[in-house]
Structure formats: C-alpha cells, structure tokens
Design a protein around this motif. Structure first.
Motif, PDB file in Angstrom:
ATOM      1  N   VAL A 144       6.100  48.804  32.438  1.00 59.82           N
ATOM      2  CA  VAL A 144       5.380  49.941  31.871  1.00 59.82           C
ATOM      3  C   VAL A 144       6.027  50.402  30.570  1.00 59.82           C
ATOM      4  CG1 VAL A 144       4.878  52.398  32.240  1.00 59.82           C
ATOM      5  CG2 VAL A 144       4.462  50.748  34.059  1.00 59.82           C
ATOM      6  N   CYS A 145       7.356  50.332  30.502  1.00 60.57           N
ATOM      7  CA  CYS A 145       8.081  50.940  29.370  1.00 60.57           C
ATOM      8  C   CYS A 145       8.046  50.099  28.091  1.00 60.57           C
ATOM      9  CB  CYS A 145       9.523  51.233  29.757  1.00 60.57           C
ATOM     10  SG  CYS A 145      10.591  49.781  29.914  1.00 60.57           S
ATOM     11  N   GLY A 146       7.898  48.800  28.218  1.00 55.20           N
ATOM     12  CA  GLY A 146       7.866  47.919  27.042  1.00 55.20           C
ATOM     13  C   GLY A 146       9.226  47.406  26.615  1.00 55.20           C
ATOM     14  N   HIS A 147      10.277  47.792  27.301  1.00 58.56           N
ATOM     15  CA  HIS A 147      11.626  47.381  26.905  1.00 58.56           C
ATOM     16  C   HIS A 147      12.098  46.102  27.596  1.00 58.56           C
ATOM     17  CE1 HIS A 147      12.534  50.944  24.502  1.00 58.56           C
ATOM     18  NE2 HIS A 147      11.923  51.657  25.438  1.00 58.56           N
ATOM     19  N   SER A 148      11.394  45.632  28.596  1.00 55.92           N
ATOM     20  CA  SER A 148      11.822  44.437  29.333  1.00 55.92           C
ATOM     21  C   SER A 148      11.876  43.210  28.433  1.00 55.92           C
ATOM     22  CB  SER A 148      10.847  44.172  30.484  1.00 55.92           C
ATOM     23  OG  SER A 148      11.160  42.945  31.105  1.00 55.92           O
ATOM     24  N   LYS A 149      12.846  42.372  28.667  1.00 50.95           N
ATOM     25  CA  LYS A 149      12.958  41.094  27.947  1.00 50.95           C
ATOM     26  C   LYS A 149      12.233  39.994  28.713  1.00 50.95           C
ATOM     27  CE  LYS A 149      15.724  42.739  24.741  1.00 50.95           C
ATOM     28  NZ  LYS A 149      15.072  43.973  24.315  1.00 50.95           N
ATOM     29  N   LYS A 150      11.648  40.348  29.872  1.00 50.64           N
ATOM     30  CA  LYS A 150      10.914  39.368  30.684  1.00 50.64           C
ATOM     31  C   LYS A 150       9.418  39.697  30.697  1.00 50.64           C
ATOM     32  CE  LYS A 150      12.439  38.815  34.777  1.00 50.64           C
ATOM     33  NZ  LYS A 150      13.016  39.003  36.127  1.00 50.64           N
ATOM     34  N   GLN A 151       8.873  40.112  29.562  1.00 53.24           N
ATOM     35  CA  GLN A 151       7.460  40.502  29.487  1.00 53.24           C
ATOM     36  C   GLN A 151       6.541  39.426  30.057  1.00 53.24           C
ATOM     37  OE1 GLN A 151       6.259  43.427  28.715  1.00 53.24           O
ATOM     38  NE2 GLN A 151       8.292  44.215  28.239  1.00 53.24           N
ATOM     39  N   PRO A 152       5.518  39.859  30.776  1.00 52.99           N
ATOM     40  CA  PRO A 152       5.055  41.233  30.944  1.00 52.99           C
ATOM     41  C   PRO A 152       5.663  41.937  32.160  1.00 52.99           C
ATOM     42  CG  PRO A 152       3.445  39.762  31.912  1.00 52.99           C
ATOM     43  CD  PRO A 152       4.555  38.889  31.331  1.00 52.99           C
ATOM     44  N   LEU A 153       6.660  41.312  32.768  1.00 56.47           N
ATOM     45  CA  LEU A 153       7.236  41.879  33.987  1.00 56.47           C
ATOM     46  C   LEU A 153       8.512  42.658  33.710  1.00 56.47           C
ATOM     47  CD1 LEU A 153       6.622  38.868  36.398  1.00 56.47           C
ATOM     48  CD2 LEU A 153       5.150  40.847  35.952  1.00 56.47           C
ATOM     49  N   CYS A 154       8.880  43.500  34.650  1.00 55.35           N
ATOM     50  CA  CYS A 154      10.051  44.373  34.557  1.00 55.35           C
ATOM     51  C   CYS A 154      11.353  43.590  34.722  1.00 55.35           C
ATOM     52  CB  CYS A 154       9.949  45.422  35.668  1.00 55.35           C
ATOM     53  SG  CYS A 154      11.383  46.510  35.800  1.00 55.35           S
ATOM     54  N   ASP A 155      12.361  43.949  33.932  1.00 57.53           N
ATOM     55  CA  ASP A 155      13.709  43.401  34.115  1.00 57.53           C
ATOM     56  C   ASP A 155      14.719  44.510  34.399  1.00 57.53           C
ATOM     57  OD1 ASP A 155      14.162  44.645  31.687  1.00 57.53           O
ATOM     58  OD2 ASP A 155      14.836  42.842  30.649  1.00 57.53           O
ATOM     59  N   GLY A 156      14.240  45.729  34.645  1.00 58.94           N
ATOM     60  CA  GLY A 156      15.121  46.855  34.945  1.00 58.94           C
ATOM     61  C   GLY A 156      15.540  47.663  33.722  1.00 58.94           C
ATOM     62  N   SER A 157      15.097  47.260  32.525  1.00 62.58           N
ATOM     63  CA  SER A 157      15.503  47.953  31.297  1.00 62.58           C
ATOM     64  C   SER A 157      15.092  49.421  31.266  1.00 62.58           C
ATOM     65  CB  SER A 157      14.910  47.250  30.070  1.00 62.58           C
ATOM     66  OG  SER A 157      15.439  45.964  29.920  1.00 62.58           O
ATOM     67  N   HIS A 158      14.030  49.792  31.990  1.00 72.79           N
ATOM     68  CA  HIS A 158      13.562  51.191  31.982  1.00 72.79           C
ATOM     69  C   HIS A 158      14.633  52.155  32.462  1.00 72.79           C
ATOM     70  CE1 HIS A 158      12.763  49.737  36.058  1.00 72.79           C
ATOM     71  NE2 HIS A 158      12.954  50.992  36.443  1.00 72.79           N
ATOM     72  N   ARG A 159      15.552  51.667  33.302  1.00 73.44           N
ATOM     73  CA  ARG A 159      16.570  52.568  33.867  1.00 73.44           C
ATOM     74  C   ARG A 159      17.431  53.200  32.779  1.00 73.44           C
ATOM     75  NH1 ARG A 159      17.537  47.907  37.524  1.00 73.44           N
ATOM     76  NH2 ARG A 159      15.981  48.151  39.141  1.00 73.44           N
ATOM     77  N   THR A 160      17.711  52.455  31.717  1.00 72.02           N
ATOM     78  CA  THR A 160      18.515  53.006  30.626  1.00 72.02           C
ATOM     79  C   THR A 160      17.680  53.309  29.386  1.00 72.02           C
ATOM     80  OG1 THR A 160      19.088  50.752  29.953  1.00 72.02           O
ATOM     81  CG2 THR A 160      20.671  51.918  31.349  1.00 72.02           C
TER      82      THR A 160
END
Ligand code: FES
Length: 110
Positions: free
Chosen positions: A44-60
């Motif tokens: 959702v946040c757009g910061h993941s390096k594994k687009q289009p899926l989450c890599d946990g980057s939203h936490r920080t």
C-alpha cells in the motif's frame, strides 16, 4: 473475478493525527500469476522493493500504513496497481495513465 480481502487498509499513522501517504512506486501495473487460496500482501505504501508486494518497508518508511492482504479464489493472472493511486486496490484501474502519475519525479527517500 472473485477475490476475498482479509484486511482493510489502515491510513492513519500510529500515535499521530497526520496520516502517512502512499508514494508512487511505479507508473504502471504489475502482471502477476496468483494461486487460489494463497494470501498475497499488496504493498500500500509504495516503499517496498518487492513491488507489487510488501517487503515490510512500511514499518519504517510509512508507519500507519499496512499491506492489503487478498486471497484469490482461483489461479489466474492479475494486473496489480504499481502507482498506489488506484480506487480499486489491489487492482489497476487505469489511474496510472493520469498526468499526476506520469509526471511524477521521485525524490530522495521516495
Ligand atoms: S498502476 Fe495504479 S492504477 Fe494502474
């Protein structure tokens, strides 16, 4: 096409009245083959390096945002949003074709 959503999108930053905003990860959708019954965490946040899926980057990078988890009911090919501006998450709805997305220039940290 029938997809079940397990969680909704959280848009409020924890401990703050200022919500985190998604960033444009890509100016195009991502074609993805999905499997029935498997849970996929769409970024959702757009910061993941594994687009289009989450890599946990939203936490920080975007506290208060969390992935949208969805579970396909059949094996199929989907077009998942990469611009994070869709009104039909996690699917592309064509919003990426609009000028505010196509003219976006990433800055350091986005
Ligand atoms: S990639 Fe976001 S609407 Fe198409």
């Amino acid at each position: 096409m029938r997809i079940l959503r397990a969680l909704s999108v959280s848009v409020t930053r924890a401990g703050s009245t200022k919500p985190s905003a998604p960033v444009i990860a890509a100016k195009h959708p991502f074609k993805m083959q999905v499997k029935a019954g498997k849970v996929y965490p769409w970024c959702v946040c757009g910061h993941s390096k594994k687009q289009p899926l989450c890599d946990g980057s939203h936490r920080t990078a975007a506290p208060g945002l969390s992935p949208l988890r969805f579970t396909p009911t059949e094996d199929k090919e989907l077009w998942l949003c990469g611009c994070k501006q869709t009104k039909n998450a996690p699917y592309c709805d064509g919003t990426h074709k609009q000028s505010h997305v196509q003219s976006f220039e990433p800055t350091a940290g986005t």
